[in-house]
Motif scaffolding. Structure first.
Motif: not given
Length: 244
Positions: A220, A194, A188, A152, A191, A217, A171-173
């Motif tokens: 995403l 977002y 990532l 995170r 991820l 990504l 897993i979290q940004a």
């Protein structure tokens, strides 16, 4: 031995060794607008904190607590698990310099961003660190701290300069900025969403600059821009950078 050292700077220099065996927590407090330092400077210099489990950064706006090992110094806090608040810099500079925090799992900086960095052969050991909030991470060929375990990154600033960054576990940004430059690569793969958020009028950006620079990504599926009126989330590439 000392069991409290709140609001105190602690320095070990010129080969001095200091052990604070009874110190379990530390806070700078908010009543003194001074910089505080925990430093080990020079080969053989050590600051050992074997019982420290929690420490807080500076609570006064514009000031910080700096934890720094340089020119071969060592700072060891083997059971420190959390930094819950305040302004703090953790830094190691010079061959043989080490800030050893093997149990640190979470770090939350408040008031302004914290900083984690290594230069010129220094090392920060943070192999258990999975969660960072409001911390700046400059990653380059001089960086020597673990990142693959990080899950995170909340309101963090990640600057990747000329290397492939090991951030595949994120897993979290939410609310974080990514600046990838000079051939740097960030992937990532975990991820999925977002959210730039809107808790404060901060300026976040995703930017990829320079030939060979990439921000990938692949998972995403959803992203939300800034929620604060008058602010935005810029997403940009330039001079050959790629965001996919």
């Amino acid at each position: 031995g000392a069991t409290t050292a709140n609001g105190t700077s602690i320095l070990a220099v010129n080969g001095a060794r200091m052990t604070l065996a009874g110190l379990t927590s530390y806070a700078t407090g908010s009543t003194t607008p001074d910089e505080f330092r925990w430093e080990a400077i020079g080969a053989g210099s050590r600051l050992d904190l074997p019982a420290l489990t929690q420490m807080s950064g500076h609570q006064w706006a514009g000031y910080t607590l700096t934890v720094s090992a340089s020119t071969g110094g060592v700072i060891s806090a083997p059971v420190l698990t959390t930094i819950p608040n305040g302004q703090m810099t953790i830094r190691a500079a010079g061959a043989g310099s080490l800030v050893d925090l093997p149990s640190l799992a979470s770090w939350t900086a408040t008031i302004r961003q914290g900083l984690l960095e290594t230069t010129t052969g220094g090392r920060v050991r943070v192999s258990a660190l999975t969660s960072l909030t409001n911390v700046r991470l400059p990653l380059s060929a001089e960086s020597s701290f673990e990142t693959t375990q990080i899950q995170r990154l909340i309101r963090c600033s990640v600057v990747v300069n000329g290397i492939t960054a090991g951030l595949s576990g994120v897993i979290q940004a939410d609310g974080s900025a990514f600046d990838v430059r000079t051939g740097g690569v960030v992937s990532l793969p975990l991820l999925a969403t977002y959210d730039a958020g809107g808790g404060d009028p901060a300026y976040y950006a995703w930017q990829v600059t320079g030939v060979g620079s990439r921000l990938d990504l692949p998972a995403l599926t959803q992203m939300s821009g800034h929620q604060w009126a008058g602010y935005t989330l810029p997403v940009s590439t330039s001079t050959g950078g790629v965001l996919s």
